[in-house]
Design an enzyme around this catalytic site. Structure first.
Site, PDB file in Angstrom:
ATOM      1  N   SER A   1      -2.427 -14.483  -5.574  1.00  0.00           N
ATOM      2  CA  SER A   1      -1.961 -13.191  -4.301  1.00  0.00           C
ATOM      3  C   SER A   1      -2.866 -12.962  -3.597  1.00  0.00           C
ATOM      4  O   SER A   1      -4.424 -12.581  -4.045  1.00  0.00           O
ATOM      5  CB  SER A   1      -0.915 -12.351  -4.787  1.00  0.00           C
ATOM      6  OG  SER A   1      -1.890 -10.976  -5.355  1.00  0.00           O
ATOM      7  N   MET A   2      -3.529 -13.175  -2.181  1.00  0.00           N
ATOM      8  CA  MET A   2      -4.034 -12.532  -1.609  1.00  0.00           C
ATOM      9  C   MET A   2      -3.313 -11.867   0.172  1.00  0.00           C
ATOM     10  O   MET A   2      -4.137 -11.872   0.786  1.00  0.00           O
ATOM     11  CB  MET A   2      -4.021 -13.924  -0.709  1.00  0.00           C
ATOM     12  CG  MET A   2      -4.868 -15.030  -1.777  1.00  0.00           C
ATOM     13  SD  MET A   2      -5.380 -16.700  -0.748  1.00  0.00           S
ATOM     14  CE  MET A   2      -4.025 -17.587  -0.672  1.00  0.00           C
TER      15      MET A   2
ATOM     16  N   GLY B   1      -1.285 -14.041   2.257  1.00  0.00           N
ATOM     17  CA  GLY B   1      -0.154 -15.363   1.395  1.00  0.00           C
ATOM     18  C   GLY B   1      -0.506 -15.296  -0.499  1.00  0.00           C
ATOM     19  O   GLY B   1      -1.087 -14.696  -0.859  1.00  0.00           O
TER      20      GLY B   1
ATOM     21  N   GLY C   1       2.744  -7.203  -5.200  1.00  0.00           N
ATOM     22  CA  GLY C   1       1.725  -7.415  -6.494  1.00  0.00           C
ATOM     23  C   GLY C   1       3.039  -7.787  -7.836  1.00  0.00           C
ATOM     24  O   GLY C   1       3.389  -9.057  -8.026  1.00  0.00           O
ATOM     25  N   ASP C   2       3.097  -6.239  -7.997  1.00  0.00           N
ATOM     26  CA  ASP C   2       4.518  -6.254  -9.331  1.00  0.00           C
ATOM     27  C   ASP C   2       5.580  -6.998  -8.364  1.00  0.00           C
ATOM     28  O   ASP C   2       6.426  -7.887  -9.394  1.00  0.00           O
ATOM     29  CB  ASP C   2       4.594  -4.816  -9.080  1.00  0.00           C
ATOM     30  CG  ASP C   2       3.304  -4.371  -9.925  1.00  0.00           C
ATOM     31  OD1 ASP C   2       2.275  -4.729 -10.209  1.00  0.00           O
ATOM     32  OD2 ASP C   2       2.521  -2.612  -9.421  1.00  0.00           O
TER      33      ASP C   2
HETATM   34  N1  LIG Z   1       0.867  -7.869   5.252  1.00  0.00           N
HETATM   35  C1  LIG Z   1       1.270  -8.455   4.434  1.00  0.00           C
HETATM   36  N2  LIG Z   1       2.432  -8.387   5.283  1.00  0.00           N
HETATM   37  C2  LIG Z   1       2.879  -9.644   4.066  1.00  0.00           C
HETATM   38  N3  LIG Z   1       3.161  -9.977   3.336  1.00  0.00           N
HETATM   39  C3  LIG Z   1       1.907  -9.087   2.768  1.00  0.00           C
HETATM   40  C4  LIG Z   1       1.414  -8.564   3.221  1.00  0.00           C
HETATM   41  N4  LIG Z   1       0.576  -7.619   1.932  1.00  0.00           N
HETATM   42  C5  LIG Z   1       0.713  -8.691   0.104  1.00  0.00           C
HETATM   43  N5  LIG Z   1       2.057  -9.576   1.396  1.00  0.00           N
HETATM   44  C6  LIG Z   1       2.789 -10.356   0.551  1.00  0.00           C
HETATM   45  O1  LIG Z   1       2.595  -9.175  -0.965  1.00  0.00           O
HETATM   46  C7  LIG Z   1       2.444 -10.686  -1.524  1.00  0.00           C
HETATM   47  C8  LIG Z   1       1.379 -10.004  -3.181  1.00  0.00           C
HETATM   48  O2  LIG Z   1       0.114  -9.129  -2.566  1.00  0.00           O
HETATM   49  P1  LIG Z   1      -1.117  -8.346  -2.473  1.00  0.00           P
HETATM   50  O3  LIG Z   1      -2.357  -9.432  -2.682  1.00  0.00           O
HETATM   51  O4  LIG Z   1      -1.519  -7.798  -1.941  1.00  0.00           O
HETATM   52  O5  LIG Z   1      -0.834  -8.570  -4.311  1.00  0.00           O
HETATM   53  P2  LIG Z   1      -1.696  -6.487  -4.974  1.00  0.00           P
HETATM   54  O6  LIG Z   1      -2.728  -6.973  -5.046  1.00  0.00           O
HETATM   55  O7  LIG Z   1      -1.234  -7.613  -6.930  1.00  0.00           O
HETATM   56  O8  LIG Z   1      -0.021  -5.814  -5.009  1.00  0.00           O
HETATM   57  P3  LIG Z   1      -0.046  -4.550  -6.048  1.00  0.00           P
HETATM   58  O9  LIG Z   1      -1.411  -4.708  -7.056  1.00  0.00           O
HETATM   59  O10 LIG Z   1       0.040  -3.781  -5.170  1.00  0.00           O
HETATM   60  O11 LIG Z   1       0.640  -4.587  -6.610  1.00  0.00           O
HETATM   61  C9  LIG Z   1       1.410 -11.604  -1.269  1.00  0.00           C
HETATM   62  O12 LIG Z   1       1.092 -12.290  -1.712  1.00  0.00           O
HETATM   63  C10 LIG Z   1       2.919 -11.626  -0.047  1.00  0.00           C
HETATM   64  O13 LIG Z   1       3.611 -12.327   0.112  1.00  0.00           O
HETATM   65  O1  LIG Z   2      -4.453   1.642 -11.838  1.00  0.00           O
HETATM   66  P1  LIG Z   2      -3.854  -0.099 -11.920  1.00  0.00           P
HETATM   67  O2  LIG Z   2      -3.200   0.279 -13.574  1.00  0.00           O
HETATM   68  O3  LIG Z   2      -4.876  -0.848 -12.029  1.00  0.00           O
HETATM   69  O4  LIG Z   2      -2.922   0.680 -11.490  1.00  0.00           O
HETATM   70  C1  LIG Z   2      -1.904   1.254 -11.489  1.00  0.00           C
HETATM   71  C2  LIG Z   2      -1.129   1.248  -9.763  1.00  0.00           C
HETATM   72  O5  LIG Z   2      -2.201   0.916  -8.738  1.00  0.00           O
HETATM   73  O6  LIG Z   2      -0.419  -0.183 -10.182  1.00  0.00           O
HETATM   74  C3  LIG Z   2       0.544  -0.145  -9.098  1.00  0.00           C
HETATM   75  C4  LIG Z   2       1.041  -1.199  -8.098  1.00  0.00           C
HETATM   76  O7  LIG Z   2       0.584  -2.897  -8.147  1.00  0.00           O
HETATM   77  C5  LIG Z   2       0.884   1.435  -8.720  1.00  0.00           C
HETATM   78  O8  LIG Z   2       2.462   2.016  -8.870  1.00  0.00           O
HETATM   79  C6  LIG Z   2       0.017   1.790  -9.194  1.00  0.00           C
HETATM   80  O9  LIG Z   2      -0.280   3.187  -9.114  1.00  0.00           O
END
Ligand SMILES: Nc1ncnc2c1ncn2[C@@H]1O[C@H](COP(=O)(O)OP(=O)(O)OP(=O)(O)O)[C@@H](O)[C@H]1O
Ligand SMILES: O=P(O)(O)OC[C@@]1(O)O[C@H](CO)[C@@H](O)[C@@H]1O
Length: 307
Positions: free
Chosen positions: A219-220, A224, A250-251
């Site tokens: 995920s980016m 996207g 991402g979750d």
């Molecule tokens: N600003 C945005 N606008 C639209 N879609 C978004 C945006 N940010 C995230 N997304 C959607 O969410 C997906 C996951 O985002 P991201 O890569 O930030 O996940 P993550 O860092 O694993 O998140 P987290 O650890 O908080 O669960 C992206 O691939 C996209 O589909």
């Molecule tokens: O410190 P970790 O375990 O890497 O991430 C924890 C966390 O950022 O991940 C969730 C979003 O993905 C939040 O609910 C929580 O606070």
């Protein structure tokens, strides 16, 4: 059944400000608390999409009631190992003026080897063939970085498919045990391979994992997401929405992947659901899970390209 394992859960305190002034007194516009930690967030979304899920992992004894009450309210089954101390509170700062999101995650409680043995025993007793297990998030103090590898090896003896969302050493070791799918975000991916943010470069950098049979989703954020398997390489642009909080985006993707794997959905359909689910998430304040109706609204709008 889908199981999520959260070794280091959290209560997310989201504080909304116009702008964070470092070294000053800042006054919030609003704030909210949500139960979180990656696996718990995954479980909330799976439940909202109408599938059965059970949240496992560790929980701090001192504030476990609050978390159980919320999980009960959401209809998420849970069976945590209670450990000494409190589940951490993580601070999520939303700066409205420029749409800046800042996370301050605490390290959380400590866990010892007996607690870990109890958790692994519980998991092994509960899971059966056909189940999917999601392992995600950071490790609490006292846990070795090979923990996900150890858990995956145990689960594979029961033919269970495992999805892993981790970073650094925990991810690197976990991959050695061949999980079914991994979902690093681009920064997490960079903790284990050398790559830029160019799609071709990312594709090459995950080739060694894909060749081992692992499905790799990257995920980016606002750029996207990508999905690579032995058969397909897919890319989706993000959808344009009013972003309230990116925490748990991402979750929400991982929740869709878990459902897709559990239901044997075609990979492209699963990817579409993952993009819709994460898009719906970012329109919600705090770490709230998007509901089914919101998620389905975005499904038709997702455009998937082959790469
Ligand atoms: N600003 C945005 N606008 C639209 N879609 C978004 C945006 N940010 C995230 N997304 C959607 O969410 C997906 C996951 O985002 P991201 O890569 O930030 O996940 P993550 O860092 O694993 O998140 P987290 O650890 O908080 O669960 C992206 O691939 C996209 O589909
Ligand atoms: O410190 P970790 O375990 O890497 O991430 C924890 C966390 O950022 O991940 C969730 C979003 O993905 C939040 O609910 C929580 O606070």
């Amino acid at each position: 059944m889908i199981y999520t394992v959260t070794l280091n859960p959290a209560i997310d305190k989201t504080i909304v400000l116009d702008k964070l002034l470092l070294g000053n007194v800042n006054r919030s516009i609003s704030s909210r608390d949500d139960i979180g930690g990656k696996g718990i967030n995954v479980a909330k979304v799976i439940k909202n999409l109408g599938y059965n899920v059970c949240a496992l992992g560790f929980i701090g004894k001192e504030n476990s009631d609050y978390i159980y009450r919320k999980l009960n309210k959401y209809g998420v089954c849970h069976d945590f190992i209670e450990v000494d101390g409190e589940t951490r509170t993580n601070i999520k700062i939303v700066e409205r003026e420029e749409g800046i999101f800042t996370d301050i995650n605490q390290c959380g409680f400590s866990v010892d080897s007996l607690d870990l043995e109890k958790l692994i025993r519980k998991l092994k007793n509960r899971v059966n063939r056909e189940d999917v297990v999601v392992l995600s998030g950071s490790l609490p103090k006292g846990i070795e970085s090979n923990v996900y590898k150890v858990i995956i090896e145990q689960l594979k003896q029961k033919d269970v498919k495992v999805i892993l969302d981790a970073e650094g050493q925990a991810l690197r070791y976990g991959i050695e045990a061949n999980p079914y799918l991994i979902k690093p975000n681009i920064n997490e991916l960079k903790t284990i391979v050398n790559c830029s943010e160019d799609i071709e470069d990312i594709k090459q950098s995950v080739e060694e994992f894909v060749n081992k049979g692992i499905v790799v989703a990257v995920s980016m954020g606002e750029n996207g997401a990508l999905l690579f398997s032995k058969e397909q390489s897919l890319y989706s642009k993000p959808l344009k929405v009013d972003v309230k909080s990116t925490v748990g985006a991402g979750d929400s993707m991982v929740a869709a992947f878990a459902i897709g794997v559990h239901e044997n959905m075609p990979l492209e359909d699963t990817f579409r659901l993952a993009i819709a689910s994460s898009t719906a998430k970012v329109t919600m304040e705090g770490s709230q899970a998007p509901n089914r109706k919101e998620i389905l609204k975005y499904i038709e709008l997702v455009e998937i390209q082959r790469r």
